[in-house]
Design a protein around this motif. Structure first.
Motif, PDB file in Angstrom:
ATOM      1  N   ILE A 122       0.952  -1.138   0.027  1.00 51.63           N
ATOM      2  CA  ILE A 122       0.024  -0.043  -0.006  1.00 51.63           C
ATOM      3  C   ILE A 122       0.847   1.272   0.090  1.00 51.63           C
ATOM      4  O   ILE A 122       0.595   2.429  -0.602  1.00 51.63           O
ATOM      5  N   THR A 123       1.995   1.099   0.837  1.00 50.51           N
ATOM      6  CA  THR A 123       2.755   2.222   0.891  1.00 50.51           C
ATOM      7  C   THR A 123       3.277   2.563  -0.762  1.00 50.51           C
ATOM      8  O   THR A 123       3.348   3.886  -1.046  1.00 50.51           O
ATOM      9  N   GLU A 124       3.956   1.760  -1.355  1.00 52.82           N
ATOM     10  CA  GLU A 124       4.581   2.197  -2.651  1.00 52.82           C
ATOM     11  C   GLU A 124       3.429   2.301  -3.706  1.00 52.82           C
ATOM     12  O   GLU A 124       3.702   3.255  -4.440  1.00 52.82           O
ATOM     13  N   ARG A 125       2.196   1.758  -3.635  1.00 59.51           N
ATOM     14  CA  ARG A 125       1.190   2.288  -4.564  1.00 59.51           C
ATOM     15  C   ARG A 125       0.776   3.815  -4.099  1.00 59.51           C
ATOM     16  O   ARG A 125       0.832   4.336  -5.176  1.00 59.51           O
ATOM     17  N   LEU A 126       1.017   4.076  -2.922  1.00 53.64           N
ATOM     18  CA  LEU A 126       0.402   5.722  -2.790  1.00 53.64           C
ATOM     19  C   LEU A 126       1.846   6.531  -3.157  1.00 53.64           C
ATOM     20  O   LEU A 126       1.454   7.482  -3.540  1.00 53.64           O
ATOM     21  N   LEU A 127       2.932   5.999  -2.858  1.00 54.92           N
ATOM     22  CA  LEU A 127       3.826   6.864  -3.253  1.00 54.92           C
ATOM     23  C   LEU A 127       3.984   6.876  -4.725  1.00 54.92           C
ATOM     24  O   LEU A 127       4.545   8.068  -5.274  1.00 54.92           O
TER      25      LEU A 127
ATOM     26  N   LEU B   6      -1.424  11.048   1.201  1.00 50.03           N
ATOM     27  CA  LEU B   6      -0.492   9.899   1.791  1.00 50.03           C
ATOM     28  C   LEU B   6      -0.916   9.449   3.102  1.00 50.03           C
ATOM     29  O   LEU B   6      -1.342   8.354   3.746  1.00 50.03           O
ATOM     30  N   THR B   7      -0.743  10.533   4.312  1.00 49.10           N
ATOM     31  CA  THR B   7      -0.825  10.065   5.601  1.00 49.10           C
ATOM     32  C   THR B   7      -2.182   9.858   6.097  1.00 49.10           C
ATOM     33  O   THR B   7      -2.244   9.141   7.276  1.00 49.10           O
ATOM     34  N   MET B   8      -3.092  10.149   5.530  1.00 50.36           N
ATOM     35  CA  MET B   8      -4.548   9.829   5.665  1.00 50.36           C
ATOM     36  C   MET B   8      -4.807   8.418   5.296  1.00 50.36           C
ATOM     37  O   MET B   8      -5.367   7.548   5.810  1.00 50.36           O
ATOM     38  N   GLN B   9      -4.537   8.438   3.697  1.00 47.42           N
ATOM     39  CA  GLN B   9      -4.781   7.193   3.202  1.00 47.42           C
ATOM     40  C   GLN B   9      -4.092   5.884   3.360  1.00 47.42           C
ATOM     41  O   GLN B   9      -4.603   4.760   3.600  1.00 47.42           O
ATOM     42  N   LEU B  10      -2.707   6.022   3.876  1.00 47.65           N
ATOM     43  CA  LEU B  10      -2.112   4.798   4.242  1.00 47.65           C
ATOM     44  C   LEU B  10      -2.681   4.110   5.319  1.00 47.65           C
ATOM     45  O   LEU B  10      -3.041   2.762   5.273  1.00 47.65           O
TER      46      LEU B  10
ATOM     47  N   ALA C  78       4.467   3.344  10.551  1.00 47.17           N
ATOM     48  CA  ALA C  78       5.674   4.507  10.241  1.00 47.17           C
ATOM     49  C   ALA C  78       7.118   4.079   9.968  1.00 47.17           C
ATOM     50  O   ALA C  78       7.707   4.766   9.444  1.00 47.17           O
ATOM     51  N   ARG C  79       7.380   3.005  10.571  1.00 42.96           N
ATOM     52  CA  ARG C  79       9.171   2.511  10.193  1.00 42.96           C
ATOM     53  C   ARG C  79       8.980   2.234   8.912  1.00 42.96           C
ATOM     54  O   ARG C  79       9.934   2.243   8.119  1.00 42.96           O
ATOM     55  N   ILE C  80       8.043   1.506   8.149  1.00 44.78           N
ATOM     56  CA  ILE C  80       7.973   1.347   6.769  1.00 44.78           C
ATOM     57  C   ILE C  80       7.636   2.694   6.011  1.00 44.78           C
ATOM     58  O   ILE C  80       8.527   2.873   4.973  1.00 44.78           O
ATOM     59  N   ALA C  81       6.778   3.484   6.234  1.00 48.66           N
ATOM     60  CA  ALA C  81       6.509   4.402   5.432  1.00 48.66           C
ATOM     61  C   ALA C  81       7.388   5.741   5.398  1.00 48.66           C
ATOM     62  O   ALA C  81       7.399   6.307   4.262  1.00 48.66           O
ATOM     63  N   LEU C  82       7.751   6.050   6.595  1.00 49.12           N
ATOM     64  CA  LEU C  82       8.642   7.300   6.568  1.00 49.12           C
ATOM     65  C   LEU C  82       9.787   7.342   5.883  1.00 49.12           C
ATOM     66  O   LEU C  82      10.272   8.054   5.433  1.00 49.12           O
ATOM     67  N   PRO C  83      10.866   6.377   6.240  1.00 41.76           N
ATOM     68  CA  PRO C  83      12.190   6.102   5.326  1.00 41.76           C
ATOM     69  C   PRO C  83      11.733   6.177   3.751  1.00 41.76           C
ATOM     70  O   PRO C  83      12.482   6.959   3.055  1.00 41.76           O
ATOM     71  N   ARG C  84      10.655   5.439   3.240  1.00 39.90           N
ATOM     72  CA  ARG C  84      10.460   5.522   1.832  1.00 39.90           C
ATOM     73  C   ARG C  84       9.914   6.623   1.464  1.00 39.90           C
ATOM     74  O   ARG C  84      10.275   7.037   0.176  1.00 39.90           O
TER      75      ARG C  84
END
Length: 409
Positions: free
Chosen positions: A121-126, A143-147, A365-371
């Motif tokens: 989901i993170t990669e799709r939104l990015l 991003l931050t609401m949808q994820l 957060a550990r997955i999404a923020l660094p990406r």
């Protein structure tokens, strides 16, 4: 002059920490005439309020509803049917029983098993963010609401077509539970949001009983011990709470963390250079400007804190974000230090009511923020100012304008 906490002031919503500092120093057990409540700002007092089941109760809804005149009581009756069963508002033994059943669906191995879904989901939104182009956009909406909403919907197997409905219903519930001011139609909004979300879950629960899966909702239906299980209303209420809290709190964590990194070039450079230390950085984001401004309690038994007598039935706001900057517990507490150790913040609560979804929020957060910062190295603050929620309880952004810049593939 005695300081006064003014959460409705837009300047205080944007930056409450100078006021928190003054309260902590001059009036740490503060009586707010406007809130008709005690406001606690020291770490030790907040921790005591959150962990002492003998002195404090989390059930602020029951006394509020009992004192509410008509037509408000009638308007809220159906919403209270579900909200009063949320475990965040329940005392033992009801809280203990329901939490022990819900915890069966939140085992660490189960949560870690959701990692591939979060990454996908993170990669799709990015990717979608990259398609928008390098100009200015609202990162909350993009991003931050949808994820977190899509993640909790995925793990509960709620169809994605309901995303915007769920966001609207959650906003209606949040306006009732968390607002720092009176809103003319907030009881009607709470009724609409709660009953609509409850109806969705009643239908999904019936479908899942006929065809169970390995999703979180099926796990809740199956959760039981030797002699107990969730009642139908408890099941609906718990599903509502997990969906509501599962995206609102994590949305605020992602938004606030991003804003902190956009405003602190040194912390951002270190965060990007040390992705292996993201977990430690997330703990500092949670401490520095966490997604829970406060938690509310009702005094169960009259007692003293800091020389002030709190009477039975008094309402208390335990200001978590103030406690998390108490210099008695944190060195240089107003500095963002993403390598801070130890970091015993109170953001997820304390004691029996420690947030059951804390591990999931941290994982997202550990997955999404660094990406995010890897994919968008030019990410910068937008021209417009961020817009903060009008809330005593939640601490987060309703809009975060950013300049996306060029994306890396």
């Amino acid at each position: 002059m005695t300081p006064c906490y003014t959460p409705t002031d837009p300047a205080v919503r944007a930056d409450p920490y100078p006021q928190f500092r003054r309260l902590r120093e001059e009036d740490p057990v503060h009586w707010s005439p406007s809130l008709k409540s005690w406001v606690l700002t020291r770490y030790d007092d907040v921790a005591r309020a959150l962990s002492s089941a003998d002195e404090m109760s989390p059930d602020r809804l029951t006394p509020f509803y009992a004192s509410l005149p008509e037509p408000g009581r009638s308007t809220l009756a159906e919403a209270m049917r579900y909200l009063s069963l949320w475990i965040v508002f329940r005392d033992p033994p009801g809280h203990t029983r329901v939490r022990s059943l819900v915890a069966k669906a939140f085992l660490p191995g189960t949560i870690n098993g959701w990692r591939p879904a979060i990454e996908e989901i993170t990669e799709r939104l990015l990717d979608d963010l990259a398609i928008r182009g390098p100009g200015e956009t609202d990162l909350v909406e993009a991003l931050t609401m949808q994820l977190p909403a899509r993640v909790i919907m995925r793990v509960m197997d709620v169809p994605e077509e309901h995303l915007h409905d769920i966001k609207a219903w959650s906003d209606d519930i949040m306006a009732f539970l968390f607002s720092a001011r009176e809103i003319a139609d907030k009881y009607e909004r709470a009724r609409r949001g709660a009953t609509s979300m409850a109806a969705l879950f009643r239908n999904l629960i019936e479908e899942r009983r006929q065809s169970p899966g390995d999703d979180l909702l099926s796990l809740l239906i199956a959760a039981r011990d030797a002699s107990d299980r969730l009642s139908e209303d408890e099941l609906v209420a718990t599903a509502m709470l997990l969906l509501f809290a599962g995206h609102e709190t994590t949305t605020n964590l992602l938004s606030n963390s991003t804003l902190m990194l956009l405003r602190d070039a040194d912390a951002r450079a270190r965060f990007v250079a040390e992705p292996q230390s993201a977990g430690m950085a997330i703990e500092e984001f949670l401490r520095m400007d966490g997604p829970s401004n406060s938690m509310s309690r009702v005094v169960r038994v009259a007692h003293e804190i800091g020389g002030r007598r709190l009477g039975e039935g008094d309402r208390v706001f335990a200001m978590i974000n103030a406690a998390n900057r108490d210099p008695a517990h944190f060195t240089d507490p107003d500095r963002l230090d993403i390598g801070r150790q130890p970091n015993r913040h109170l953001t997820f609560g304390q004691g029996a009511h420690f947030c059951i979804g804390a591990q999931l929020a941290r994982l997202e957060a550990r997955i999404a923020l660094p990406r995010l910062f890897e994919r968008f190295p030019e990410l910068a603050s937008g021209n417009a100012e961020p817009v903060w929620h009008d809330s005593l309880i939640a601490r987060g952004l309703s809009r975060l304008p950013v300049k996306v810049g060029r994306a890396r593939s």
